[in-house]
Each structure stands twice: as C-alpha cells, then as structure tokens.
Design a protein around this motif. Structure first.
Motif: not given
Length: 469
Positions: A118-123, A302-305
């Motif tokens: 996952y890229r930054p912004g994941a959570d 999750v991929r998108r926080g």
C-alpha cells in the motif's frame, strides 16, 4: 509469576500433545472446585490445582503432534510482551488511556501497509482476528455502494429498499465469516454468491464472469468481491491480479482475506504469490497464525485511509469533535481493546524479517514433506498438492463405503488417545483428515510418526468395522 511459570513449564514438558481426557472426565474434574468461594485461597495453591485440572488438559500447541488447526506455537518474545500488555492494561480507545501505545499501533500499521504494497495514505487498525477483519471489510463496501449508487447514508437511515438486491461474491472455498458478515450487515447469507473454483481450488475468473453475468440478468447488484489468500483447508490463493482487474472494471470493492496467507509477504521466496494484493481496497491479516503471536492478534488494512470514515464514530468522553489527539476509537468496531500491536512489535524487533520469513518458508516445506509421506503410504490418499502449510488426505479402507466412518474415527481415536491432534474436514462431501503445520521446529521424523500413527489407527478401526459388519 514464578508459580505460573512452573505450571507452564510442566505443561510444555509433557510428552503427548493432549492428555486424552474426555468431556465427561473434564467436567468431573472441574466440578471438584468452586468458581467463587466465600473466602479466597492461596494463589500458589490455586495455580497448582488449576495446573492439574485445566492446564494439563489443554492441547500443547508447541508439540509437533498438535497439527489440527491454524493454532500456532507462540514466540517467546511475544509471551514476554503479553505479560507487559496485561500488566500495563492499556485500552486502545483513547489517547489518555494509551498514549505511547496509540502511536506505536499507528506506526506498526504503517509498516504493515508497506509490507502489503500500500502507498502512503493507507491506514488500518488491530482487530481480534480474521472474522472481525472480514466484517470490517464488507461494512465500508456496503456503505460506500449505497452512498455512491443511491445517495443513501446507511448510518443515518439503515438499509435502503434496494438492499435485498445487494450481492457479495467470493470463492466457494472462502471462510464462513463472509456469510456471517453478510448476515450481521443485514444483507442475509443469501446475499453471498459462491463462485466455482478451479483444479487448484482457487476462484475461477471465468466462473466469476459467469456469476456476474447472471447477476446482471437477474437485476441484482454486486457490491463487493472477496478474494482469499490462503483457504483454511487447502491454503489456496485466489488469482489476486485478475480479480483486482475485474473489481476495477466494475467498480467493486475488493477485500482480500489474507488471514492465513498474509505471512507470505515476509518471504522473498513466496511473496510473489500475493501479487495483486496491493490493489485491494482492504486486507485482513492474522498474526496469531503465520506470525506466531498468541491469540488474539490481527489487523484490518485499507488502501485509502479515508474509507475508515465510513465506520468512524465519536463519543464526547473518548474522542470528542475537534480534539487533535490521535484517538483510535473511531477506527475500530471495538471500544475497549488490548495493546496487541506491542507483542507483534517486540517479536518483529527480536527476530527480524529474515528469521520470521525462514519460519514461514519452513512450514511450507514441511507440508511438502508430509504430502510426500502420504503418497508413500498405499493406504492413504492425498486430496491435493499443498499450497501453504496444510495437508488434506484420507485413509482408504478396503471397503470404501466405510471410509467416512473410519476417517472420522481416526481423528477421534488420536485425540482421545492423546497421540495426535489432527483436524477433520470434508472434500466433495467425503470425510478427510487435515494436518495444519505451523510448527517450524517439527522434523521429518515427527511427520513420519504422525503419518504412520494415522495408518496404524486406520487399520485397527478398519478391522473393527469389518468385524462388526
């Protein structure tokens, strides 16, 4: 603590994986003491007594003959960390109950997101296990679909009139928690559409296309696709890249249940088997399986926080509006929650990725070795080539009509004889046995003894069946 350690060492030192005690015997043993006497008793005496009645009759998960379920032998660093977790008693729902713990969990979650591509912004957030993580994966899938398709807020208005048409697609070999989650989310188990698997017991993309076409013809609404990375029985990994492509094309939420297979991400040799997981909207991973943590320890990512906002809530006494402190209550379905990230963090620091990866790789090799031993035995039948650490097989009696009864009997006899703890499952409606090999300290000789004991027990039970016939 010393007295508890003595009880534990006695438990670990016993030669068999289980005492063999029946439910009736255990009930009688436990009936001999009061749950809550009027006056308290000496702690050392209580520990000694419960050591004999309770701990002695627990399965010994570190024994190589304990190979039934995804129940790992926990790491010593994790056991040490468990004592600290219990003694400090941090509660992960608000900053003022767990200041350093909150930041450490967030840091470990960021590392996990990176581990799965996952890229930054994941959570994400720690959970009790794959069942809770799978529920959390389908909750935002349902809510996002209702919001984007119908402009409907589930939180404010409940299920929309169209909810009876919502459908969730998953492999026919997916975990039962997918159906349970659908029921808990108000969609009902009938909302789950099982998709056929291929010869490797992986979801078939062609069968998925047929299922999607059928849903369209019936004017039903697919809202989520659940892929499995490591099925419970066969360790099969669905074709994640192809499924991610289908999900993107159709705007479906893709959730990957990697509760079992997620540990492959640690291994340079095996991580390619998870290719495509980085495109999933959410991922479930258990650490009380391939990461060797004590129960319970898992995470939902999750991929998108921002998608966690779909489950976020506020309570004035925990995380009031406008508070700039990093409270975690809004990320979890739980309120009070243990500081389980600490034991994973301590374990990762103590062992390092390479050593943990070697342990995961070792269990995959053990499964291959066990499968080879099964093939060597003319009285045994291997159900499929192992993918991870599970080996499914059965004993073949001369009278195959007795196969189900004999194999069920083998599992029971081994357990109540204390010789081995193996699992029972069904393949194409027939009873099979299953070895779940999560102990990297097991040896080929341990496996040989386990297989030979199974054959010996099968022959004895076959003889009993033949006599009674």
């Amino acid at each position: 603590m010393a007295a508890a350690g003595d009880v534990l060492l006695q438990h670990l030192g016993r030669p068999l994986p289980y005492s063999g005690a029946t439910p009736g015997k255990l009930s009688n043993l436990l009936a001999g003491s009061e749950v809550c006497p009027e006056e308290g008793e000496d702690l050392s005496r209580v520990l000694r007594e419960t050591g004999k009645t309770v701990v002695e009759n627990c399965v010994r998960v570190a024994h190589p003959g304990c190979a039934a379920h995804l129940q790992c032998p926990p790491l010593v660093p994790a056991l040490a960390a468990e004592a600290v977790i219990s003694a400090t008693n941090q509660s992960m729902d608000s900053w003022d109950q767990a200041p350093a713990a909150t930041l450490l969990e967030e840091r470990v979650v960021r590392w996990l997101c990176g581990l799965f591509g996952y890229r930054p912004g994941a959570d994400g957030v720690f959970t009790s296990g794959g069942t809770q993580s799978n529920l959390m994966g389908l909750l935002p899938a349902r809510d996002r679909f209702a919001r984007e398709r119908f402009g409907w807020s589930m939180r404010e208005r409940g299920l929309p009139p169209e909810a009876s048409r919502f459908r969730i697609l998953c492999s026919e070999a997916a975990h039962f928690s997918v159906g349970r989650s659908a029921a808990l989310l108000g969609l009902g188990e009938r909302a789950v559409v099982p998709v056929e698997t291929d010869a490797g017991r992986r979801m078939s993309p062609e069968a998925l296309d047929r299922a999607l076409q059928k849903l369209e013809e019936q004017e039903l609404l697919p809202v989520a696709l659940v892929a499995t990375a490591g099925t419970t029985d066969f360790g099969s990994i669905d074709p994640l890249e192809e499924l991610a492509s289908r999900a993107r094309e159709l705007g479906l939420w893709l959730h990957v249940d990697a509760a079992y297979g997620g540990a492959l991400a640690l291994s340079e040799r095996h991580r390619s088997k998870l290719a495509g997981i980085e495109d999933a909207d959410s991922v479930a991973v258990d650490f009380h399986k391939g990461f060797y943590q004590p129960v319970s320890c898992a995470a939902f990512l999750v991929r998108r926080g921002e998608d966690l906002a779909l489950i976020r809530t506020h309570a004035d006494y925990l995380n009031p509006e406008g508070d700039d402190l990093p409270n975690l209550a809004g990320k979890s379905l739980q309120t009070t929650r243990r500081f389980d990230a600490f034991k994973l963090y301590v374990s990762l620091r103590a062992l390092g990725r390479r050593r943990l990866a070697a342990m995961v790789e070792r269990t995959v090799e053990l499964a291959k070795a066990a499968a080879a031993l099964v093939r060597e035995q003319p009285g045994l039948e291997l159900a499929a080539r192992p993918q991870l650490g599970t080996v499914v097989f059965r004993y073949r009696p001369a009278r195959m009509e007795e196969a189900d009864r004999v194999n069920a009997g083998i599992r029971r006899e081994l357990l109540l004889g204390g010789e081995a703890v193996v699992a029972r499952t069904r393949v194409d409606g027939r009873v099979y046995l299953k070895l779940t090999l999560l102990n990297p300290l097991a040896t080929p000789e341990d496996l040989r003894r386990l297989v030979e004991t199974t054959v010996r027990t099968g022959k004895r039970l076959e003889g009993v069946c033949s006599t009674s016939a």
